[in-house]
Motif scaffolding. Structure first.
Motif, PDB file in Angstrom:
ATOM      1  N   GLN A  71       0.824  -1.206   0.000  1.00  0.00           N
ATOM      2  CA  GLN A  71       0.000   0.000   0.000  1.00  0.00           C
ATOM      3  C   GLN A  71       0.860   1.258   0.000  1.00  0.00           C
ATOM      4  OE1 GLN A  71      -3.446   0.209  -0.357  1.00  0.00           O
ATOM      5  NE2 GLN A  71      -2.799   2.330  -0.727  1.00  0.00           N
ATOM      6  N   LYS A  72       1.964   1.224   0.722  1.00  0.00           N
ATOM      7  CA  LYS A  72       2.878   2.364   0.770  1.00  0.00           C
ATOM      8  C   LYS A  72       3.426   2.648  -0.622  1.00  0.00           C
ATOM      9  CE  LYS A  72       6.800   4.080   3.483  1.00  0.00           C
ATOM     10  NZ  LYS A  72       6.022   5.136   4.156  1.00  0.00           N
ATOM     11  N   THR A  73       3.723   1.595  -1.361  1.00  0.00           N
ATOM     12  CA  THR A  73       4.234   1.746  -2.725  1.00  0.00           C
ATOM     13  C   THR A  73       3.156   2.288  -3.650  1.00  0.00           C
ATOM     14  OG1 THR A  73       5.669  -0.157  -2.309  1.00  0.00           O
ATOM     15  CG2 THR A  73       5.460   0.561  -4.587  1.00  0.00           C
ATOM     16  N   ILE A  74       1.934   1.807  -3.488  1.00  0.00           N
ATOM     17  CA  ILE A  74       0.816   2.319  -4.289  1.00  0.00           C
ATOM     18  C   ILE A  74       0.641   3.816  -4.054  1.00  0.00           C
ATOM     19  CG2 ILE A  74      -1.687   2.247  -4.581  1.00  0.00           C
ATOM     20  CD1 ILE A  74      -1.563  -0.758  -4.002  1.00  0.00           C
ATOM     21  N   ASP A  75       0.763   4.244  -2.809  1.00  0.00           N
ATOM     22  CA  ASP A  75       0.613   5.660  -2.479  1.00  0.00           C
ATOM     23  C   ASP A  75       1.675   6.503  -3.187  1.00  0.00           C
ATOM     24  OD1 ASP A  75      -1.518   5.000  -0.861  1.00  0.00           O
ATOM     25  OD2 ASP A  75      -0.350   5.034   0.999  1.00  0.00           O
ATOM     26  N   VAL A  76       2.898   5.990  -3.253  1.00  0.00           N
ATOM     27  CA  VAL A  76       3.970   6.704  -3.953  1.00  0.00           C
ATOM     28  C   VAL A  76       3.674   6.771  -5.449  1.00  0.00           C
ATOM     29  CG1 VAL A  76       6.417   6.601  -4.608  1.00  0.00           C
ATOM     30  CG2 VAL A  76       5.741   6.176  -2.237  1.00  0.00           C
ATOM     31  N   ILE A  77       3.207   5.676  -6.000  1.00  0.00           N
ATOM     32  CA  ILE A  77       2.870   5.646  -7.426  1.00  0.00           C
ATOM     33  C   ILE A  77       1.768   6.657  -7.732  1.00  0.00           C
ATOM     34  CG2 ILE A  77       1.688   4.247  -9.174  1.00  0.00           C
ATOM     35  CD1 ILE A  77       3.385   1.913  -8.330  1.00  0.00           C
ATOM     36  N   ASP A  78       0.779   6.756  -6.839  1.00  0.00           N
ATOM     37  CA  ASP A  78      -0.307   7.721  -7.034  1.00  0.00           C
ATOM     38  C   ASP A  78       0.229   9.151  -7.100  1.00  0.00           C
ATOM     39  OD1 ASP A  78      -2.263   5.797  -7.139  1.00  0.00           O
ATOM     40  OD2 ASP A  78      -2.831   5.972  -5.023  1.00  0.00           O
ATOM     41  N   ILE A  79       1.238   9.443  -6.289  1.00  0.00           N
ATOM     42  CA  ILE A  79       1.836  10.773  -6.306  1.00  0.00           C
ATOM     43  C   ILE A  79       2.529  11.012  -7.640  1.00  0.00           C
ATOM     44  CG2 ILE A  79       3.592  12.266  -5.289  1.00  0.00           C
ATOM     45  CD1 ILE A  79       3.006  10.952  -2.592  1.00  0.00           C
ATOM     46  N   PHE A  80       3.264  10.016  -8.110  1.00  0.00           N
ATOM     47  CA  PHE A  80       3.950  10.168  -9.394  1.00  0.00           C
ATOM     48  C   PHE A  80       2.958  10.371 -10.532  1.00  0.00           C
ATOM     49  CE2 PHE A  80       7.926   8.574  -7.506  1.00  0.00           C
ATOM     50  CZ  PHE A  80       8.842   9.378  -8.164  1.00  0.00           C
ATOM     51  N   ILE A  81       1.870   9.626 -10.524  1.00  0.00           N
ATOM     52  CA  ILE A  81       0.861   9.790 -11.575  1.00  0.00           C
ATOM     53  C   ILE A  81       0.310  11.214 -11.547  1.00  0.00           C
ATOM     54  CG2 ILE A  81      -1.444   9.080 -12.334  1.00  0.00           C
ATOM     55  CD1 ILE A  81      -0.777   6.249 -11.384  1.00  0.00           C
ATOM     56  N   ALA A  82       0.098  11.722 -10.349  1.00  0.00           N
ATOM     57  CA  ALA A  82      -0.420  13.084 -10.209  1.00  0.00           C
ATOM     58  C   ALA A  82       0.556  14.113 -10.774  1.00  0.00           C
ATOM     59  CB  ALA A  82      -0.719  13.381  -8.739  1.00  0.00           C
ATOM     60  N   ILE A  83       1.852  13.962 -10.466  1.00  0.00           N
ATOM     61  CA  ILE A  83       2.808  14.971 -10.944  1.00  0.00           C
ATOM     62  C   ILE A  83       3.098  14.813 -12.440  1.00  0.00           C
ATOM     63  CG2 ILE A  83       3.832  15.215  -8.659  1.00  0.00           C
ATOM     64  CD1 ILE A  83       6.230  13.644  -9.547  1.00  0.00           C
ATOM     65  N   PHE A  84       2.975  13.605 -12.961  1.00  0.00           N
ATOM     66  CA  PHE A  84       3.113  13.433 -14.415  1.00  0.00           C
ATOM     67  C   PHE A  84       2.039  14.245 -15.136  1.00  0.00           C
ATOM     68  CE2 PHE A  84       4.942   8.912 -13.681  1.00  0.00           C
ATOM     69  CZ  PHE A  84       6.225   9.425 -13.551  1.00  0.00           C
ATOM     70  N   ASN A  85       0.859  14.276 -14.562  1.00  0.00           N
ATOM     71  CA  ASN A  85      -0.268  14.953 -15.189  1.00  0.00           C
ATOM     72  C   ASN A  85      -0.293  16.455 -14.925  1.00  0.00           C
ATOM     73  OD1 ASN A  85      -1.224  12.468 -16.155  1.00  0.00           O
ATOM     74  ND2 ASN A  85      -2.465  12.095 -14.329  1.00  0.00           N
ATOM     75  N   GLN A  86       0.661  16.933 -14.084  1.00  0.00           N
ATOM     76  CA  GLN A  86       0.683  18.359 -13.743  1.00  0.00           C
ATOM     77  C   GLN A  86       1.890  19.088 -14.328  1.00  0.00           C
ATOM     78  OE1 GLN A  86       0.356  18.897  -9.486  1.00  0.00           O
ATOM     79  NE2 GLN A  86      -1.295  17.386  -9.302  1.00  0.00           N
ATOM     80  N   GLN A  87       2.691  18.391 -15.121  1.00  0.00           N
ATOM     81  CA  GLN A  87       3.884  19.031 -15.686  1.00  0.00           C
ATOM     82  C   GLN A  87       3.483  20.083 -16.730  1.00  0.00           C
ATOM     83  OE1 GLN A  87       7.164  18.199 -14.478  1.00  0.00           O
ATOM     84  NE2 GLN A  87       5.729  17.308 -13.002  1.00  0.00           N
ATOM     85  N   ASP A  88       4.314  21.126 -16.875  1.00  0.00           N
ATOM     86  CA  ASP A  88       4.053  22.178 -17.861  1.00  0.00           C
ATOM     87  C   ASP A  88       5.177  22.227 -18.879  1.00  0.00           C
ATOM     88  OD1 ASP A  88       6.171  23.416 -16.541  1.00  0.00           O
ATOM     89  OD2 ASP A  88       4.833  24.577 -15.249  1.00  0.00           O
ATOM     90  N   SER A  89       5.215  23.265 -19.651  1.00  0.00           N
ATOM     91  CA  SER A  89       6.194  23.376 -20.735  1.00  0.00           C
ATOM     92  C   SER A  89       7.628  23.472 -20.236  1.00  0.00           C
ATOM     93  CB  SER A  89       5.875  24.614 -21.593  1.00  0.00           C
ATOM     94  OG  SER A  89       5.868  25.792 -20.789  1.00  0.00           O
ATOM     95  N   SER A  90       7.806  23.795 -18.952  1.00  0.00           N
ATOM     96  CA  SER A  90       9.161  23.899 -18.404  1.00  0.00           C
ATOM     97  C   SER A  90       9.734  22.529 -18.029  1.00  0.00           C
ATOM     98  CB  SER A  90       9.157  24.799 -17.160  1.00  0.00           C
ATOM     99  OG  SER A  90       8.379  24.212 -16.121  1.00  0.00           O
ATOM    100  N   SER A  91       8.922  21.510 -18.159  1.00  0.00           N
ATOM    101  CA  SER A  91       9.379  20.168 -17.811  1.00  0.00           C
ATOM    102  C   SER A  91      10.470  19.702 -18.765  1.00  0.00           C
ATOM    103  CB  SER A  91       8.194  19.190 -17.866  1.00  0.00           C
ATOM    104  OG  SER A  91       8.642  17.859 -17.708  1.00  0.00           O
ATOM    105  N   SER A  92      11.356  18.866 -18.224  1.00  0.00           N
ATOM    106  CA  SER A  92      12.444  18.325 -19.053  1.00  0.00           C
ATOM    107  C   SER A  92      11.983  17.141 -19.890  1.00  0.00           C
ATOM    108  CB  SER A  92      13.619  17.911 -18.160  1.00  0.00           C
ATOM    109  OG  SER A  92      13.197  16.964 -17.187  1.00  0.00           O
ATOM    110  N   TYR A  93      10.726  16.805 -19.767  1.00  0.00           N
ATOM    111  CA  TYR A  93      10.163  15.680 -20.527  1.00  0.00           C
ATOM    112  C   TYR A  93       9.111  16.195 -21.497  1.00  0.00           C
ATOM    113  CZ  TYR A  93      12.280  12.886 -16.787  1.00  0.00           C
ATOM    114  OH  TYR A  93      13.167  12.326 -15.900  1.00  0.00           O
ATOM    115  N   THR A  94       8.995  15.538 -22.625  1.00  0.00           N
ATOM    116  CA  THR A  94       7.984  15.911 -23.611  1.00  0.00           C
ATOM    117  C   THR A  94       6.607  15.434 -23.155  1.00  0.00           C
ATOM    118  OG1 THR A  94       8.191  13.853 -24.868  1.00  0.00           O
ATOM    119  CG2 THR A  94       9.707  15.651 -25.438  1.00  0.00           C
ATOM    120  N   ASP A  95       5.593  15.976 -23.797  1.00  0.00           N
ATOM    121  CA  ASP A  95       4.226  15.573 -23.450  1.00  0.00           C
ATOM    122  C   ASP A  95       4.013  14.083 -23.681  1.00  0.00           C
ATOM    123  OD1 ASP A  95       3.614  18.135 -22.739  1.00  0.00           O
ATOM    124  OD2 ASP A  95       2.580  18.639 -24.616  1.00  0.00           O
ATOM    125  N   SER A  96       4.557  13.576 -24.773  1.00  0.00           N
ATOM    126  CA  SER A  96       4.376  12.149 -25.077  1.00  0.00           C
ATOM    127  C   SER A  96       5.087  11.283 -24.048  1.00  0.00           C
ATOM    128  CB  SER A  96       4.888  11.826 -26.486  1.00  0.00           C
ATOM    129  OG  SER A  96       6.277  12.116 -26.601  1.00  0.00           O
TER     130      SER A  96
END
Length: 212
Positions: free
Chosen positions: A142-167
């Motif tokens: 469950q602790k790992t799932i909680d961390v994954i949920d945070i990552f999913i949230a921040i993946f979806n909140q990145q903007d144009s300043s991110s070092s990663y492309t939208d794709s």
């Protein structure tokens, strides 16, 4: 008749004992039934013990699988977003969107959790406190799932300043969503194992009571 010879032990006469004979026959029948029931009860106890052992062995496998899956998720996927996952400061490589400190802290905790969990998994057996081991595994998953949920949230909140492309961000989100589903499946297996163990123990207890 007078003067007739008989062998030793020959019954010369008997009193009327029809009711007594009936009682003896009834007692013999009850005895035979008790013997048969005892034999059947012993079989039931043996079967219940075998079922319990099967459940316990399955749980040991589930515990090892839970560790391997969770450890692989952290080391092979989550750690790719840390510059130094096993350091004092893991170093998040993506904009944390307010979660940077929490994610660093979580990864530091896993530095202790994973080795301790591996030790427990390597020594677990059917004589271990399997309920406690299942609870421990469930907590870590469950602790790992909680961390994954945070990552999913921040993946979806990145903007144009991110070092990663939208794709790339979409791909990350999809990958982590898949990892989340896998870990939810692991949790389901743990829950099913707890139910199986409880049922097997209950069946054995009933069989033992029936054999007394």
């Amino acid at each position: 008749s007078l003067g007739q010879q008989v062998s030793a032990g020959t019954i010369l006469a008997s009193l009327e004992n029809a009711s007594e004979r009936a009682s003896v026959l009834q007692a013999e029948g009850s005895y035979d039934a008790a013997v048969a029931n005892a034999a059947q009860s012993n079989v039931s106890v043996d079967q219940a013990k075998n079922a319990l052992t099967t459940s316990q062995n399955s749980i040991v496998s589930t515990l090892r699988s839970a560790y391997n899956t969770t450890n692989g998720t952290i080391v092979n996927s989550i750690d790719t977003f840390f510059s130094n996952p096993n350091g004092q400061v893991p170093g998040l490589k993506i904009s944390g969107r307010g979660y940077t400190s929490q994610l660093n802290s979580e990864r530091i905790e896993f530095q202790t959790i994973l080795p301790a969990w591996q030790t427990r998994v390597n020594t677990v057996s059917i004589v271990s406190d399997l309920n406690a081991e299942l609870d421990y595994a469930s907590l870590n998953v469950q602790k790992t799932i909680d961390v994954i949920d945070i990552f999913i949230a921040i993946f979806n909140q990145q903007d144009s300043s991110s070092s990663y492309t939208d794709s790339e961000l979409v791909s990350f989100s999809e990958t982590f969503t898949g990892l989340r589903s896998t870990l939810i499946g692991v949790q389901s297996s743990i829950d099913a194992s707890k139910t199986s163990l409880s049922s097997a123990l209950d069946a054995l207890k009933k069989a033992e009571l029936a054999s007394e």
